[in-house]
Write an enzyme that holds these catalytic residues in place. Structure first.
Site, PDB file in Angstrom:
ATOM      1  N   ASP A 181       0.685  -1.110   0.003  1.00  0.00           N
ATOM      2  CA  ASP A 181      -0.004   0.021   0.162  1.00  0.00           C
ATOM      3  C   ASP A 181       0.900   1.356   0.181  1.00  0.00           C
ATOM      4  O   ASP A 181       1.251   1.842   1.077  1.00  0.00           O
ATOM      5  CB  ASP A 181      -0.777  -0.032   1.154  1.00  0.00           C
ATOM      6  CG  ASP A 181      -2.104   1.136   1.253  1.00  0.00           C
ATOM      7  OD1 ASP A 181      -2.023   1.880   0.304  1.00  0.00           O
ATOM      8  OD2 ASP A 181      -2.315   1.517   2.464  1.00  0.00           O
ATOM      9  N   GLU A 192      -2.178  10.492  -0.721  1.00  0.00           N
ATOM     10  CA  GLU A 192      -3.414   9.952  -0.839  1.00  0.00           C
ATOM     11  C   GLU A 192      -3.887   9.444   0.780  1.00  0.00           C
ATOM     12  O   GLU A 192      -5.042   9.553   0.988  1.00  0.00           O
ATOM     13  CB  GLU A 192      -3.230   8.568  -1.736  1.00  0.00           C
ATOM     14  CG  GLU A 192      -4.510   7.794  -2.115  1.00  0.00           C
ATOM     15  CD  GLU A 192      -5.084   6.822  -0.975  1.00  0.00           C
ATOM     16  OE1 GLU A 192      -5.966   6.274  -1.156  1.00  0.00           O
ATOM     17  OE2 GLU A 192      -4.044   6.478   0.099  1.00  0.00           O
TER      18      GLU A 192
END
EC number: 3.4.11.-
Length: 495
Positions: A271, A303
């Site tokens: 991730d 993000e």
């Protein structure tokens, strides 16, 4: 032969002088990209070398992460930029921006028993506040969900329907002094309030099991809660990296992206090093071919703090420029160790949440990729809570792939994808264990080939792809706020 040599010489001379648009040297002599040829350029050794490089950026600094604005992420951005620039195939730029970084930690106890809680980023601090716990009705998204005696209390709220930030604001409006949001699927809960807001109260996340237990205790008696939240804030300069092919029709742009940052807790190799390297590998492979439609790759910053980089980018484009982007593909976590092959539900058939016109066609294309190989796949909720969010809000068709995060795999899914039931898709999600060792090589290789498959399809032709409407709405049914799959880029960011 003489005339052929003369034609060749003229072509080379014209290209070298830069007369033929922006096309890179040798463009006319490259083969037209095809799905098979581009997929065949994807090598696992290249993918693994890429994720190992990202790991090295994390390891090189005391923080041991690649959080935006930090040294590990700065190294990541520079490397991506330089690698693409060196190909000569792309126009590459870094898009500078400043965002507020926040780090928060929480401690929570109920009736003297310690609970495992996570502070929401951008939460206001709380210095060991003590109060009675009350429970919000429904999902705490409306003023009527809060008991009349909420003032001065800490309120327990179930996840779903609205954002964490909205829940915190509603709790603040009801005069609560703190909020605890518990998960609506098995597993812990981490997230963000999306930014600073004077309506927010100190807010922490809790697992579904602990949240339900607290709600039961409140129903049968008084529960006293002690809450401590330590929050840090800092403005940080950071960058998106945008790379567009020099060749191809720049009025018909195929765009794809992945976020390049990690959370504070670890290096973020699944991730989202997996998505970052997936699209990087495809970008390098694409340099062997010519194409009809320009392809634009994006590596988004921040993000993990509320889709900040992608939102900044889309907001920087006027309608005329954004209209050139015919579709957007998003790749966030494509190498989960206990993976499932998941495709964004663009047509809304599974979760009653449709994307802009064209999103269904993107979903069908990825379904065909898996079907042609006899491989299973399943939809994942197309909620707009990843970097495609800003695009779909302005009616850009979107889609992509995801292999799972903190939600546990079911026995039914094990029959489809293998792996282990009762274990999260990624047990190291948002943790220090999200390293190269956390990557499922088969999953990341397969999904990177799927990226190549989609890029080749749309780079060749957009024939039959729906025309984007001027306006549009996505149908959303609140019952589907409970999402399988979970994870960064799906529903932990905001909701």
């Amino acid at each position: 032969m003489k005339s052929q040599l003369l034609s060749l010489a003229v072509a080379v001379s014209t290209i070298s002088q830069g007369v033929v648009g922006q096309e890179p040297f040798g463009w006319p002599f490259k083969p037209m990209v095809t799905q098979d040829d581009l997929q065949n350029k994807i090598k696992l050794k290249d993918i693994m070398a890429g994720v190992e490089k990202l790991q090295s950026f994390s390891d090189a600094h005391p923080e041991k992460n690649r959080v935006f604005g930090g040294n590990g992420h700065k190294d990541t951005v520079e490397w991506i930029y330089n690698e693409l620039k060196a190909t000569g195939y792309y126009n590459v730029k870094k898009q500078e921006q400043v965002h507020l970084w926040s780090h928060a930690e929480a401690a929570l106890s109920a009736n003297g028993k310690d609970l495992k809680a996570s502070a929401m980023s951008y939460s206001p601090p709380a210095n060991k506040i003590m109060a009675e716990l009350v429970v919000a009705k429904n999902n705490g998204c409306n003023a009527t969900d809060y008991p009349e005696n909420t003032q001065g209390k800490i309120v327990l709220i179930q996840r779903g329907v609205c954002s964490f930030g909205e829940k915190s604001s509603q709790a603040g409006d009801a005069k609560a002094i703190g909020a605890v949001v518990y998960n609506n699927v098995p597993g812990s809960l981490a997230g963000t309030l999306g930014g600073l807001d004077k309506r927010h109260v100190p807010t922490a996340g809790l697992s579904q099991e602990d949240g339900k237990n607290l709600a039961s205790l409140v129903a049968s008696g008084k529960v006293d809660v002690t809450m401590n939240v330590v929050s840090l804030f800092e403005n940080r300069t950071t960058w998106n990296v945008i790379a567009e092919t020099k060749g191809g029709d720049h009025n018909n742009v195929v765009m794809l992206g992945a976020h390049s940052d990690s959370v504070d807790a670890g290096p973020g190799i699944n991730d989202n090093g997996s998505g970052s390297i997936g699209i990087m590998t495809v970008a390098k492979a694409l340099t062997n071919f010519k194409l009809n439609n320009a392809v634009r790759f994006a590596w988004w910053t921040a993000e993990e703090f509320g889709l900040l980089g992608s939102t900044f980018y889309v907001d920087s484009l006027d309608d005329r420029e954004l209209h050139k982007v015919k579709l957007y593909l998003n790749f966030d976590m494509i190498g989960s160790p206990n993976f499932a092959n998941q495709i964004y539900d663009g047509d809304g058939s599974a979760y009653n949440m449709t994307g802009p016109a064209g999103s269904a066609e993107i979903e069908y294309l990825f379904e065909k990729f898996f079907d042609d190989q006899g491989l299973p796949h399943q939809p994942t909720a197309f909620t707009g809570r990843s970097d495609y969010s800003a695009f779909i809000k302005r009616n850009v068709p979107a889609g992509g792939l995801f292999t799972g995060a903190e939600v546990v795999k079911t026995p039914e899914q094990v029959k489809l994808f293998g792996g282990e039931a009762g274990v999260a898709y990624d047990k190291n999600y948002h943790g220090k264990g999200d390293t190269v060792a956390n990557i499922n090589k088969g999953a990341i290789f397969l999904n990177t080939r799927a990226i190549a498959y989609s890029v080749a399809e749309y780079a060749r032709s957009l024939k039959g792809f729906p025309t984007r409407p001027k306006t549009g709405k996505r149908a959303v049914n609140p019952q589907y706020a409970k999402m399988p799959g979970g994870g960064c880029g799906h529903h932990t960011v905001f909701m």
